[in-house]
Design a protein around this motif. Structure first.
Motif, PDB file in Angstrom:
ATOM      1  N   GLU A  30      -0.228  12.102 -28.661  1.00  0.00           N
ATOM      2  CA  GLU A  30      -1.434  11.748 -29.406  1.00  0.00           C
ATOM      3  C   GLU A  30      -1.553  10.225 -29.375  1.00  0.00           C
ATOM      4  OE1 GLU A  30      -1.665  14.408 -33.147  1.00  0.00           O
ATOM      5  OE2 GLU A  30       0.446  14.304 -32.549  1.00  0.00           O
ATOM      6  N   PRO A  31      -2.001   9.662 -28.259  1.00  0.00           N
ATOM      7  CA  PRO A  31      -1.968   8.206 -28.092  1.00  0.00           C
ATOM      8  C   PRO A  31      -2.824   7.415 -29.076  1.00  0.00           C
ATOM      9  CG  PRO A  31      -3.051   9.271 -26.226  1.00  0.00           C
ATOM     10  CD  PRO A  31      -2.513  10.355 -27.093  1.00  0.00           C
ATOM     11  N   GLN A  32      -3.697   8.066 -29.804  1.00  0.00           N
ATOM     12  CA  GLN A  32      -4.471   7.350 -30.814  1.00  0.00           C
ATOM     13  C   GLN A  32      -3.693   7.231 -32.132  1.00  0.00           C
ATOM     14  OE1 GLN A  32      -5.103  10.436 -29.779  1.00  0.00           O
ATOM     15  NE2 GLN A  32      -5.639  11.718 -31.502  1.00  0.00           N
ATOM     16  N   LEU A  33      -2.531   7.931 -32.236  1.00  0.00           N
ATOM     17  CA  LEU A  33      -1.715   7.887 -33.450  1.00  0.00           C
ATOM     18  C   LEU A  33      -0.695   6.764 -33.347  1.00  0.00           C
ATOM     19  CD1 LEU A  33      -0.922   9.097 -36.190  1.00  0.00           C
ATOM     20  CD2 LEU A  33       0.588  10.659 -34.947  1.00  0.00           C
ATOM     21  N   TYR A  34      -0.746   5.856 -34.310  1.00  0.00           N
ATOM     22  CA  TYR A  34       0.168   4.714 -34.373  1.00  0.00           C
ATOM     23  C   TYR A  34       0.985   4.760 -35.653  1.00  0.00           C
ATOM     24  CZ  TYR A  34      -2.165   2.060 -30.637  1.00  0.00           C
ATOM     25  OH  TYR A  34      -2.672   1.622 -29.436  1.00  0.00           O
ATOM     26  N   CYS A  35       2.147   4.173 -35.580  1.00  0.00           N
ATOM     27  CA  CYS A  35       2.967   3.921 -36.761  1.00  0.00           C
ATOM     28  C   CYS A  35       3.254   2.431 -36.777  1.00  0.00           C
ATOM     29  CB  CYS A  35       4.275   4.718 -36.689  1.00  0.00           C
ATOM     30  SG  CYS A  35       5.324   4.471 -38.147  1.00  0.00           S
ATOM     31  N   ALA A  36       2.872   1.779 -37.860  1.00  0.00           N
ATOM     32  CA  ALA A  36       3.120   0.342 -38.023  1.00  0.00           C
ATOM     33  C   ALA A  36       4.275   0.169 -39.002  1.00  0.00           C
ATOM     34  CB  ALA A  36       1.871  -0.354 -38.551  1.00  0.00           C
ATOM     35  N   VAL A  37       5.286  -0.588 -38.572  1.00  0.00           N
ATOM     36  CA  VAL A  37       6.471  -0.820 -39.391  1.00  0.00           C
ATOM     37  C   VAL A  37       6.665  -2.329 -39.508  1.00  0.00           C
ATOM     38  CG1 VAL A  37       8.953  -0.399 -39.620  1.00  0.00           C
ATOM     39  CG2 VAL A  37       7.512   1.288 -38.449  1.00  0.00           C
ATOM     40  N   PRO A  38       6.707  -2.864 -40.742  1.00  0.00           N
ATOM     41  CA  PRO A  38       6.972  -4.300 -40.852  1.00  0.00           C
ATOM     42  C   PRO A  38       8.247  -4.643 -40.084  1.00  0.00           C
ATOM     43  CG  PRO A  38       6.369  -3.415 -42.983  1.00  0.00           C
ATOM     44  CD  PRO A  38       6.570  -2.241 -42.058  1.00  0.00           C
ATOM     45  N   GLU A  39       8.236  -5.764 -39.383  1.00  0.00           N
ATOM     46  CA  GLU A  39       9.344  -6.056 -38.483  1.00  0.00           C
ATOM     47  C   GLU A  39      10.682  -6.219 -39.191  1.00  0.00           C
ATOM     48  OE1 GLU A  39       8.478  -9.427 -36.085  1.00  0.00           O
ATOM     49  OE2 GLU A  39       8.406 -10.797 -37.758  1.00  0.00           O
TER      50      GLU A  39
END
Length: 105
Positions: A30-39
């Motif tokens: 699902e290439p439109q699904l992202y997970c953003a994680v603070p570095e």
């Protein structure tokens, strides 16, 4: 102190420092699904493996994929340590064109 109070306290202190830089992960199927994680946060265990790819670093919300909401990211990170979002498949150029067309109407 309950989890909501703790999350709101954490959010208030981090928002004073500005938005963090995020590591972005993108799901294969699902290439439109992202997970953003603070570095500076640990990568969630569901990201580890072959289902997700590293999608880059985001250090400026203005350069974020369409669909990224900095306010929602702050809330999500305060509660879970990450933020899931769906990116607009059309990309930046189409969305900018749509905004221009809407402004003319």
């Amino acid at each position: 102190m309950n989890i909501i109070s703790l999350a709101l306290t954490k959010r208030s202190s981090s928002s004073a420092e500005g938005d963090p830089a995020y590591n972005l992960f993108r799901r294969h199927e699902e290439p439109q699904l992202y997970c953003a994680v603070p570095e500076h946060y640990p990568v969630p265990s569901f990201i580890i493996g072959e289902a997700w790819d590293f999608g880059g670093r985001l250090d400026n919300a203005m350069a974020a994929p369409l669909g990224f909401d900095a306010g929602a990211a702050r809330h999500g990170v305060a509660l879970t340590g990450y933020y899931l979002f769906l990116a607009d498949r059309r990309g930046h150029a189409h969305a900018a064109h749509d905004r221009l067309e809407t402004g003319r109407a």
